[in-house]
Design a protein around this motif. Structure first.
Motif, PDB file in Angstrom:
ATOM      1  N   HIS A  67     -11.653   1.049  -2.874  1.00 61.44           N
ATOM      2  CA  HIS A  67     -10.773   1.171  -1.705  1.00 61.44           C
ATOM      3  C   HIS A  67     -11.143   2.376  -0.848  1.00 61.44           C
ATOM      4  CE1 HIS A  67      -8.235  -2.193  -2.817  1.00 61.44           C
ATOM      5  NE2 HIS A  67      -8.280  -1.744  -4.067  1.00 61.44           N
TER       6      HIS A  67
ATOM      7  N   ALA B  62     -12.555   2.182   3.066  1.00 56.45           N
ATOM      8  CA  ALA B  62     -11.938   2.998   4.118  1.00 56.45           C
ATOM      9  C   ALA B  62     -12.971   3.869   4.804  1.00 56.45           C
ATOM     10  CB  ALA B  62     -10.808   3.846   3.540  1.00 56.45           C
TER      11      ALA B  62
ATOM     12  N   ASN C 281     -13.558   3.243   8.726  1.00 57.13           N
ATOM     13  CA  ASN C 281     -13.206   4.347   9.639  1.00 57.13           C
ATOM     14  C   ASN C 281     -14.412   4.868  10.412  1.00 57.13           C
ATOM     15  OD1 ASN C 281     -10.501   4.275   8.932  1.00 57.13           O
ATOM     16  ND2 ASN C 281     -10.753   5.738   7.281  1.00 57.13           N
TER      17      ASN C 281
END
Length: 117
Positions: free
Chosen positions: A105, A109, A113
């Motif tokens: 996870h 991200a 991002n």
């Protein structure tokens, strides 16, 4: 296992340990402009891998290297399906990178991002 980082507009995937031997690669560098996205997908290991060329595949133990399936080239480095991350690419040698990371996870991200809006 792989380590994912972002550096100077590039996605860097470093293959670690003996996986370098199994995958026949130690590092992949992909411009972020060619990254479409990343997802956590432990179920992907159940999909057909296609033809291995070159690489290693021992079902239930390790899938590493280059595989050809449905006209696409996919890079794999997975031992533990629960830690599999899929990175979708465009205009690259590989259509997807399927790699095992320590924290799926957090790595998804990181990639998401870093993508240009």
């Amino acid at each position: 296992m792989a380590h994912i980082s972002i550096d100077d507009g590039n996605l860097i995937v470093e293959i670690e340990g003996l996986d370098k031997l199994w995958a026949l690669k130690s590092r992949l560098t992909i411009p972020l402009a060619h990254v479409r996205g990343a997802t956590v997908d432990p179920g992907i290991v159940k999909e057909s891998k296609g033809l291995r060329a070159p690489g290693t595949h021992f079902p239930g133990l390790i899938t590493a290297g280059t595989f050809h399936v449905d006209g696409e080239r996919v890079f794999w480095d997975v031992r533990d399906p629960a830690k599999a991350v899929v990175i979708q690419l465009t205009d690259e040698r590989y259509a997807r990178l399927v790699v095992q990371v320590s924290d799926p996870h957090a790595n998804v991200a990181l990639v998401e991002n870093a993508l240009p809006n």
